[in-house]
Design a protein around this motif. Structure first.
Motif, PDB file in Angstrom:
ATOM      1  N   ALA A 185       1.434  52.995  30.107  1.00 38.13           N
ATOM      2  CA  ALA A 185       1.161  54.006  31.143  1.00 38.13           C
ATOM      3  C   ALA A 185       1.730  53.480  32.455  1.00 38.13           C
ATOM      4  CB  ALA A 185      -0.338  54.261  31.261  1.00 38.13           C
ATOM      5  N   PRO A 186       2.967  53.811  32.764  1.00 36.54           N
ATOM      6  CA  PRO A 186       3.629  53.210  33.932  1.00 36.54           C
ATOM      7  C   PRO A 186       3.126  53.695  35.285  1.00 36.54           C
ATOM      8  CG  PRO A 186       5.054  54.832  32.899  1.00 36.54           C
ATOM      9  CD  PRO A 186       3.876  54.675  31.998  1.00 36.54           C
ATOM     10  N   ASP A 187       2.373  54.799  35.332  1.00 34.41           N
ATOM     11  CA  ASP A 187       2.016  55.374  36.626  1.00 34.41           C
ATOM     12  C   ASP A 187       0.522  55.458  36.885  1.00 34.41           C
ATOM     13  OD1 ASP A 187       1.556  57.188  34.659  1.00 34.41           O
ATOM     14  OD2 ASP A 187       2.323  58.932  35.754  1.00 34.41           O
ATOM     15  N   ARG A 188      -0.282  54.794  36.073  1.00 35.05           N
ATOM     16  CA  ARG A 188      -1.732  54.899  36.265  1.00 35.05           C
ATOM     17  C   ARG A 188      -2.445  53.764  35.542  1.00 35.05           C
ATOM     18  NH1 ARG A 188      -4.067  56.645  31.549  1.00 35.05           N
ATOM     19  NH2 ARG A 188      -2.664  57.648  30.031  1.00 35.05           N
ATOM     20  N   PRO A 189      -3.682  53.455  35.965  1.00 34.43           N
ATOM     21  CA  PRO A 189      -4.499  52.487  35.223  1.00 34.43           C
ATOM     22  C   PRO A 189      -5.096  53.124  33.970  1.00 34.43           C
ATOM     23  CG  PRO A 189      -5.698  53.291  37.131  1.00 34.43           C
ATOM     24  CD  PRO A 189      -4.316  53.892  37.215  1.00 34.43           C
ATOM     25  N   LEU A 190      -5.739  52.310  33.149  1.00 33.76           N
ATOM     26  CA  LEU A 190      -6.326  52.758  31.887  1.00 33.76           C
ATOM     27  C   LEU A 190      -7.843  52.593  31.939  1.00 33.76           C
ATOM     28  CD1 LEU A 190      -3.841  50.992  29.430  1.00 33.76           C
ATOM     29  CD2 LEU A 190      -3.735  53.353  30.249  1.00 33.76           C
ATOM     30  N   LEU A 191      -8.542  53.535  31.334  1.00 39.65           N
ATOM     31  CA  LEU A 191      -9.990  53.452  31.197  1.00 39.65           C
ATOM     32  C   LEU A 191     -10.324  53.468  29.715  1.00 39.65           C
ATOM     33  CD1 LEU A 191     -12.824  53.442  32.446  1.00 39.65           C
ATOM     34  CD2 LEU A 191     -12.732  55.942  32.503  1.00 39.65           C
ATOM     35  N   THR A 192     -11.001  52.438  29.235  1.00 36.70           N
ATOM     36  CA  THR A 192     -11.306  52.310  27.815  1.00 36.70           C
ATOM     37  C   THR A 192     -12.774  51.957  27.627  1.00 36.70           C
ATOM     38  OG1 THR A 192     -10.622  49.984  27.842  1.00 36.70           O
ATOM     39  CG2 THR A 192      -8.967  51.618  27.183  1.00 36.70           C
ATOM     40  N   ALA A 193     -13.256  52.179  26.404  1.00 39.84           N
ATOM     41  CA  ALA A 193     -14.625  51.818  26.025  1.00 39.84           C
ATOM     42  C   ALA A 193     -14.574  50.651  25.043  1.00 39.84           C
ATOM     43  CB  ALA A 193     -15.342  53.007  25.394  1.00 39.84           C
ATOM     44  N   ASP A 240      -7.873  63.667  33.666  1.00 39.47           N
ATOM     45  CA  ASP A 240      -7.146  64.342  32.594  1.00 39.47           C
ATOM     46  C   ASP A 240      -6.257  63.365  31.827  1.00 39.47           C
ATOM     47  OD1 ASP A 240      -6.158  66.871  31.256  1.00 39.47           O
ATOM     48  OD2 ASP A 240      -4.278  66.163  32.137  1.00 39.47           O
ATOM     49  N   ALA A 241      -5.528  62.514  32.550  1.00 43.59           N
ATOM     50  CA  ALA A 241      -4.602  61.591  31.891  1.00 43.59           C
ATOM     51  C   ALA A 241      -5.344  60.561  31.042  1.00 43.59           C
ATOM     52  CB  ALA A 241      -3.733  60.894  32.931  1.00 43.59           C
ATOM     53  N   CYS A 242      -6.509  60.108  31.518  1.00 44.87           N
ATOM     54  CA  CYS A 242      -7.294  59.116  30.776  1.00 44.87           C
ATOM     55  C   CYS A 242      -8.228  59.754  29.753  1.00 44.87           C
ATOM     56  CB  CYS A 242      -8.119  58.262  31.745  1.00 44.87           C
ATOM     57  SG  CYS A 242      -7.144  57.248  32.874  1.00 44.87           S
ATOM     58  N   ALA A 243      -8.210  61.101  29.664  1.00 45.11           N
ATOM     59  CA  ALA A 243      -9.077  61.828  28.716  1.00 45.11           C
ATOM     60  C   ALA A 243     -10.528  61.385  28.875  1.00 45.11           C
ATOM     61  CB  ALA A 243      -8.597  61.626  27.291  1.00 45.11           C
ATOM     62  N   VAL A 244     -10.993  61.370  30.117  1.00 41.00           N
ATOM     63  CA  VAL A 244     -12.331  60.859  30.408  1.00 41.00           C
ATOM     64  C   VAL A 244     -13.437  61.673  29.732  1.00 41.00           C
ATOM     65  CG1 VAL A 244     -14.002  60.451  32.265  1.00 41.00           C
ATOM     66  CG2 VAL A 244     -11.633  59.702  32.519  1.00 41.00           C
ATOM     67  N   PRO A 245     -13.407  63.014  29.727  1.00 41.39           N
ATOM     68  CA  PRO A 245     -14.487  63.736  29.025  1.00 41.39           C
ATOM     69  C   PRO A 245     -14.602  63.358  27.549  1.00 41.39           C
ATOM     70  CG  PRO A 245     -13.257  65.235  30.445  1.00 41.39           C
ATOM     71  CD  PRO A 245     -12.498  63.945  30.430  1.00 41.39           C
ATOM     72  N   GLU A 246     -13.472  63.231  26.867  1.00 43.02           N
ATOM     73  CA  GLU A 246     -13.497  62.830  25.460  1.00 43.02           C
ATOM     74  C   GLU A 246     -13.954  61.380  25.305  1.00 43.02           C
ATOM     75  OE1 GLU A 246     -11.016  64.174  27.064  1.00 43.02           O
ATOM     76  OE2 GLU A 246     -10.384  66.017  26.061  1.00 43.02           O
ATOM     77  N   LEU A 247     -13.515  60.522  26.226  1.00 46.49           N
ATOM     78  CA  LEU A 247     -13.919  59.121  26.181  1.00 46.49           C
ATOM     79  C   LEU A 247     -15.427  58.984  26.342  1.00 46.49           C
ATOM     80  CD1 LEU A 247     -13.131  56.054  26.256  1.00 46.49           C
ATOM     81  CD2 LEU A 247     -13.065  56.292  28.743  1.00 46.49           C
ATOM     82  N   LEU A 248     -16.008  59.745  27.259  1.00 47.28           N
ATOM     83  CA  LEU A 248     -17.448  59.665  27.486  1.00 47.28           C
ATOM     84  C   LEU A 248     -18.219  60.153  26.268  1.00 47.28           C
ATOM     85  CD1 LEU A 248     -17.726  60.900  31.189  1.00 47.28           C
ATOM     86  CD2 LEU A 248     -17.780  58.552  30.334  1.00 47.28           C
TER      87      LEU A 248
END
Length: 494
Positions: A139-147, A107-115
């Motif tokens: 994002a101080p509390d989590r890693p980031l997922l990017t394309a 949810d935090a990384c908005a993975v469905p939208e990113l995909l």
């Protein structure tokens, strides 16, 4: 392997052919006529086979642009993404705590939208990279997922396995100098470098603090001054090919674009629509009138014709003179010829890309259809979707395992080292009426249990939810009551 040496050619020669293909695909995907004109006039695409394409023709100075561009390439790419990720995939792990944290990250990384975005990019440009990083300020509390787009990456392969990849980007500059930031991902480490060069050369490497966009990375680097230890014995990036093989580069590890081989058809479609619009322009009603019908504006001011005037005084024109009246000039518009030609090109282009014509709006009358009818009508699209889903299922599972690992090492999350299971679904939502009819027929034939019926109706439920629902159904229908006949012994004869 370290970052590139000073003065290296950029992009590297070994990947330049792929970048050339991507540049052309990107022009068609963008839907921008100016971009198309630029890539065809400045590139070698229109000279390779000696064919003079629509968008390679220069527009005469002082004339309006009458060529019309139809963005079919973008529609094909969007169709591919919609077939894969219009519905969010179901991503699960067996450990409860890990599942809870994974849900938070999705949810935090908005993975469905990113995909969804990444899938459209991959369809148009041959593939896409998914990358895990972190930025404690953003994002101080989590890693980031990017394309990352494929023309911003230089991967390295061994036996078809990506062993390293260098992502790069051109940074803003107020001079002729080209600043590039290179981010090299290797197993367990990420290297950063800032280069000051030209359009086709990296130039010299300078400290990260020389440019404001990279200055913040300097404090995160290790003792060697260019690397960040990830703490994870995995490559923090994966490559997702759109579909394989790449027909223009046999044996190459990268995928192929949905637009590969379609450029002539796309150009022909624009030619047909431009001709259609030309017919419309030429067919505008025009009036041809004698000089006597014109009203003078005064000496040296010319004359004009007032088409709103209803009554004209008698003019001294012999009644037998030919062409003495007002003549209407209006040409026919070849509507059906253009429509049939355009539709035939669209059908051929979508079929060559691997999709059914119905997926881009053809062969549909707007009437409601069942899921079975959709699957039959879109069979070719569903086959292509199934092929692509295999690449995405593996890549998404790999990158989410990396995301969980980085989250555990860098942010202290208490999760298990587990590779998630990714269910992309079948792409067709079953019609409730059709499902109910199927279950009714199976029940009448006594060929299905209550448990199986609940599983068919709710494929996304777990075993516990299904068991609870079965128990409620049995209770409401009286099937949970013990058979009273079974409480008495059978009567013996005599």
């Amino acid at each position: 392997m370290p970052l590139p040496d000073n003065g290296a050619v950029w992009p590297p020669r070994e990947i330049a052919p792929l970048y050339t293909d991507i540049r052309l695909d990107d022009a068609w995907y963008s839907g921008d006529p100016r971009k198309l004109a630029k890539v065809y006039r400045n590139g070698t695409h229109h000279r390779a086979d000696g064919r003079r394409r629509l968008w390679s023709r220069p527009r005469p100075a002082g004339t309006r642009e009458h060529r019309l561009h139809i963005p079919l390439a973008g529609e094909i790419a969007q169709t591919s993404a919609d077939l894969l990720f219009a519905d969010a995939p179901v991503i699960t792990v067996s450990d409860t705590a890990t599942q809870d944290r994974l849900d938070e990250l999705l949810d935090a990384c908005a993975v469905p939208e990113l995909l969804l975005t990444a899938a459209e990019t991959a369809a148009a440009l041959s593939g896409v990279f998914l990358r895990v990083t972190w930025d404690r300020d953003a994002a101080p509390d989590r890693p980031l997922l990017t394309a990352v787009h494929p023309d911003q990456a230089v991967p390295e392969w061994r036996f078809g396995i990506m062993t390293a990849v260098t992502f790069w980007r051109a940074l803003p500059s107020t001079t002729q100098t080209v600043w590039r930031h290179l981010e090299r991902h290797e197993r367990g480490v990420i290297l950063h470098g800032l280069y000051e060069g030209t359009d086709d050369q990296l130039g010299r490497r300078v400290p990260l603090t020389e440019h404001p966009d990279t200055a913040g990375l300097a404090d995160s680097l290790g003792p060697e001054g260019d690397a960040i230890e990830t703490g994870v014995d995995l490559l923090t990036a994966v490559y997702v090919p759109n579909i394989a093989p790449n027909r223009r580069h046999r044996g190459a590890p990268w995928g192929r674009s949905d637009l590969q081989g379609l450029h002539d058809l796309l150009d022909a479609l624009d030619e047909v629509w431009s001709s259609w619009l030309r017919d419309i322009r030429l067919a505008r009603a025009r009036l041809i009138v004698p000089d006597g019908y014109l009203r003078s504006r005064g000496p040296g001011q010319g004359a004009d014709f007032d088409e709103e005037r209803e009554v004209w005084q008698t003019l001294a024109i012999p009644p037998t003179e030919q062409g003495s009246g007002i003549t209407l000039s209006q040409f026919d518009i070849r509507v059906e010829e253009h429509r049939a030609t355009a539709e035939a090109i669209v059908r051929q282009a979508t079929a060559a890309a691997g999709y059914s014509p119905a997926s881009v709006g053809l062969d549909g009358d707007g009437a409601a259809v069942t899921a079975t009818e959709i699957a039959a009508r879109d069979h070719r699209s569903m086959v292509t979707r199934g092929k692509k889903a295999r690449y995405w299922r593996r890549a998404v599972a790999d990158i989410l395992r990396i995301l969980l690992s980085v989250d555990r090492v860098q942010f202290g999350a208490r999760t298990a080292d587990e590779r998630p299971t990714v269910d992309i679904g079948d792409g067709v939502a079953e019609d409730p009426g059709s499902t109910a009819q199927t279950l009714s027929l199976l029940a009448q034939a006594q060929a299905v249990s209550t448990d199986t019926k609940v599983r068919i109706l709710h494929p996304d439920w777990d075993d516990s939810a299904i068991s609870d629902e079965v128990a409620r159904i049995h209770e409401e229908t009286g099937q949970a009551v013990a058979d009273p006949v079974g409480n008495f012994p059978l009567l013996q004869p005599g």
